[in-house]
Design a protein around this motif. Sequence first.
Motif, mmCIF file in Angstrom:
data_model
loop_
_atom_site.group_PDB
_atom_site.id
_atom_site.type_symbol
_atom_site.label_atom_id
_atom_site.label_comp_id
_atom_site.label_asym_id
_atom_site.label_seq_id
_atom_site.Cartn_x
_atom_site.Cartn_y
_atom_site.Cartn_z
ATOM 1 N N MET A 208 0.798 -1.278 -0.032
ATOM 2 C CA MET A 208 0.006 0.017 -0.083
ATOM 3 C C MET A 208 0.641 1.218 -0.027
ATOM 4 N N LYS A 209 0.368 2.097 -0.769
ATOM 5 C CA LYS A 209 1.520 3.444 -0.899
ATOM 6 C C LYS A 209 0.915 4.349 0.384
ATOM 7 N N LEU A 210 1.886 4.966 0.831
ATOM 8 C CA LEU A 210 1.712 5.767 2.000
ATOM 9 C C LEU A 210 2.070 7.009 1.591
ATOM 10 N N LEU A 211 0.851 8.051 1.858
ATOM 11 C CA LEU A 211 0.892 9.348 1.403
ATOM 12 C C LEU A 211 1.176 10.138 2.481
ATOM 13 N N THR A 212 1.889 11.331 2.266
ATOM 14 C CA THR A 212 2.400 12.318 3.344
ATOM 15 C C THR A 212 1.938 13.752 2.671
ATOM 16 N N PRO A 213 1.718 14.600 3.632
ATOM 17 C CA PRO A 213 1.494 15.817 3.342
ATOM 18 C C PRO A 213 2.353 16.389 2.281
ATOM 19 N N ALA A 214 3.574 15.819 1.984
ATOM 20 C CA ALA A 214 4.465 16.339 1.033
ATOM 21 C C ALA A 214 4.198 15.680 -0.047
ATOM 22 N N ASP A 215 3.846 14.734 -0.232
ATOM 23 C CA ASP A 215 3.471 13.958 -1.726
ATOM 24 C C ASP A 215 2.147 13.598 -2.046
ATOM 25 N N TYR A 216 0.955 13.921 -1.424
ATOM 26 C CA TYR A 216 -0.112 13.659 -1.698
ATOM 27 C C TYR A 216 -0.864 14.233 -3.140
ATOM 28 N N LYS A 217 -0.168 15.572 -3.384
ATOM 29 C CA LYS A 217 -0.671 15.887 -4.789
ATOM 30 C C LYS A 217 -0.167 15.072 -5.873
ATOM 31 N N ALA A 218 1.136 14.210 -5.802
ATOM 32 C CA ALA A 218 1.452 13.557 -6.887
ATOM 33 C C ALA A 218 0.892 12.160 -6.982
ATOM 34 N N ASP A 219 -0.197 11.819 -6.161
ATOM 35 C CA ASP A 219 -0.949 10.495 -6.164
ATOM 36 C C ASP A 219 -1.858 10.794 -7.664
ATOM 37 N N LYS A 220 -1.784 9.838 -8.607
ATOM 38 C CA LYS A 220 -2.792 9.837 -9.632
ATOM 39 C C LYS A 220 -4.160 9.929 -9.486
ATOM 40 N N LEU A 221 -4.605 9.592 -8.272
ATOM 41 C CA LEU A 221 -6.257 9.858 -7.909
ATOM 42 C C LEU A 221 -6.172 11.356 -7.485
ATOM 43 N N PHE A 222 -5.366 11.975 -7.064
ATOM 44 C CA PHE A 222 -5.608 13.220 -6.577
ATOM 45 C C PHE A 222 -6.528 14.321 -7.638
ATOM 46 N N PRO A 223 -6.074 14.378 -8.954
ATOM 47 C CA PRO A 223 -6.751 15.047 -9.860
ATOM 48 C C PRO A 223 -8.200 14.619 -9.844
ATOM 49 N N ARG A 224 -8.285 13.357 -9.790
ATOM 50 C CA ARG A 224 -9.927 12.870 -9.858
ATOM 51 C C ARG A 224 -10.551 13.281 -8.547
ATOM 52 N N VAL A 225 -10.091 13.297 -7.361
ATOM 53 C CA VAL A 225 -10.930 13.503 -6.284
ATOM 54 C C VAL A 225 -11.174 14.961 -6.411
ATOM 55 N N VAL A 226 -10.184 15.816 -6.670
ATOM 56 C CA VAL A 226 -10.300 17.512 -6.633
ATOM 57 C C VAL A 226 -11.375 17.724 -7.650
ATOM 58 N N ARG A 227 -11.487 17.017 -8.746
ATOM 59 C CA ARG A 227 -12.417 17.386 -9.771
ATOM 60 C C ARG A 227 -13.763 16.744 -9.429
ATOM 61 N N ALA A 228 -14.058 15.965 -8.732
ATOM 62 C CA ALA A 228 -15.231 15.241 -8.157
ATOM 63 C C ALA A 228 -15.873 16.287 -6.829
ATOM 64 N N MET A 229 -14.923 16.644 -6.253
ATOM 65 C CA MET A 229 -15.138 17.464 -4.982
ATOM 66 C C MET A 229 -15.703 18.811 -5.585
ATOM 67 N N GLU A 230 -15.082 19.370 -6.566
ATOM 68 C CA GLU A 230 -15.308 20.625 -7.100
ATOM 69 C C GLU A 230 -16.580 20.301 -7.755
ATOM 70 N N GLU A 231 -17.304 19.465 -8.527
ATOM 71 C CA GLU A 231 -18.413 19.147 -9.024
ATOM 72 C C GLU A 231 -19.446 19.010 -7.874
ATOM 73 N N LEU A 232 -19.121 18.258 -6.981
ATOM 74 C CA LEU A 232 -20.237 18.368 -5.874
ATOM 75 C C LEU A 232 -20.484 19.918 -5.206
ATOM 76 N N LEU A 233 -19.238 20.433 -5.124
ATOM 77 C CA LEU A 233 -19.498 21.881 -4.328
ATOM 78 C C LEU A 233 -20.290 22.721 -5.174
ATOM 79 N N GLU A 234 -19.834 22.839 -6.640
ATOM 80 C CA GLU A 234 -20.726 23.739 -7.530
ATOM 81 C C GLU A 234 -22.262 23.379 -7.700
ATOM 82 N N ALA A 235 -22.640 22.000 -7.539
ATOM 83 C CA ALA A 235 -23.966 21.545 -7.661
ATOM 84 C C ALA A 235 -24.631 21.726 -6.331
ATOM 85 N N ASN A 236 -23.953 22.524 -5.137
ATOM 86 C CA ASN A 236 -24.410 22.532 -3.862
ATOM 87 C C ASN A 236 -25.095 21.302 -3.314
#
Length: 74
Positions: A1-29
Amino acid sequence: MKLLTPADYKADKLFPRVVRAMEELLEANSPVSAPAVFVKIGMLSEEHLQAWRAGKVPYLERVITGSLGKTGRV
Protein backbone atom coordinates in the motif's frame (compact mmCIF):
# COMPACT_ATOMS: atom_id res chain seq x y z
CA MET A 1 0.00 0.00 0.00
CA LYS A 2 1.28 3.43 -0.93
CA LEU A 3 1.65 5.72 2.06
CA LEU A 4 0.79 9.32 1.31
CA THR A 5 2.26 12.19 3.27
CA PRO A 6 1.44 15.91 3.29
CA ALA A 7 4.50 16.43 1.12
CA ASP A 8 3.52 14.04 -1.71
CA TYR A 9 -0.26 13.54 -1.78
CA LYS A 10 -0.65 15.87 -4.79
CA ALA A 11 1.57 13.56 -6.85
CA ASP A 12 -0.85 10.64 -6.38
CA LYS A 13 -2.60 9.76 -9.65
CA LEU A 14 -6.00 9.78 -7.92
CA PHE A 15 -5.60 13.34 -6.62
CA PRO A 16 -6.87 15.17 -9.76
CA ARG A 17 -9.94 12.90 -9.98
CA VAL A 18 -10.81 13.47 -6.33
CA VAL A 19 -10.36 17.24 -6.63
CA ARG A 20 -12.52 17.36 -9.78
CA ALA A 21 -15.25 15.27 -8.09
CA MET A 22 -15.27 17.50 -5.02
CA GLU A 23 -15.42 20.64 -7.17
CA GLU A 24 -18.41 19.24 -9.08
CA LEU A 25 -20.22 18.39 -5.85
CA LEU A 26 -19.57 21.84 -4.40
CA GLU A 27 -20.66 23.62 -7.58
CA ALA A 28 -23.92 21.64 -7.55
CA ASN A 29 -24.46 22.51 -3.87
CA SER A 30 -24.48 18.78 -3.11
CA PRO A 31 -23.19 17.43 0.18
CA VAL A 32 -19.55 16.39 -0.05
CA SER A 33 -19.02 12.98 1.50
CA ALA A 34 -16.74 10.03 0.87
CA PRO A 35 -19.53 7.96 -0.76
CA ALA A 36 -20.46 10.89 -3.02
CA VAL A 37 -16.85 11.23 -4.15
CA PHE A 38 -16.61 7.49 -4.82
CA VAL A 39 -19.74 7.73 -7.01
CA LYS A 40 -18.36 10.77 -8.88
CA ILE A 41 -15.02 9.12 -9.68
CA GLY A 42 -16.70 5.89 -10.77
CA MET A 43 -15.58 3.59 -7.98
CA LEU A 44 -19.13 3.15 -6.64
CA SER A 45 -22.43 2.88 -8.49
CA GLU A 46 -25.48 4.79 -7.33
CA GLU A 47 -27.36 1.48 -7.07
CA HIS A 48 -24.73 0.02 -4.73
CA LEU A 49 -24.75 3.19 -2.65
CA GLN A 50 -28.53 3.01 -2.24
CA ALA A 51 -28.30 -0.70 -1.33
CA TRP A 52 -25.70 0.13 1.34
CA ARG A 53 -27.85 2.93 2.74
CA ALA A 54 -30.83 0.56 2.86
CA GLY A 55 -28.77 -1.95 4.85
CA LYS A 56 -28.64 -4.55 2.07
CA VAL A 57 -24.85 -4.35 1.93
CA PRO A 58 -23.04 -4.88 5.26
CA TYR A 59 -20.15 -2.51 4.55
CA LEU A 60 -19.40 -0.06 1.79
CA GLU A 61 -15.99 -1.51 0.91
CA ARG A 62 -17.74 -4.64 -0.34
CA VAL A 63 -19.27 -2.78 -3.29
CA ILE A 64 -16.55 -0.21 -4.04
CA THR A 65 -14.56 -1.04 -7.17
CA GLY A 66 -10.83 -1.10 -6.52
CA SER A 67 -8.43 -2.21 -3.86
CA LEU A 68 -8.57 -1.20 -0.23
CA GLY A 69 -5.30 0.69 -0.74
CA LYS A 70 -6.85 2.79 -3.49
CA THR A 71 -10.00 3.29 -1.43
CA GLY A 72 -7.93 4.49 1.51
CA ARG A 73 -6.03 6.96 -0.64
CA VAL A 74 -9.24 8.50 -1.95
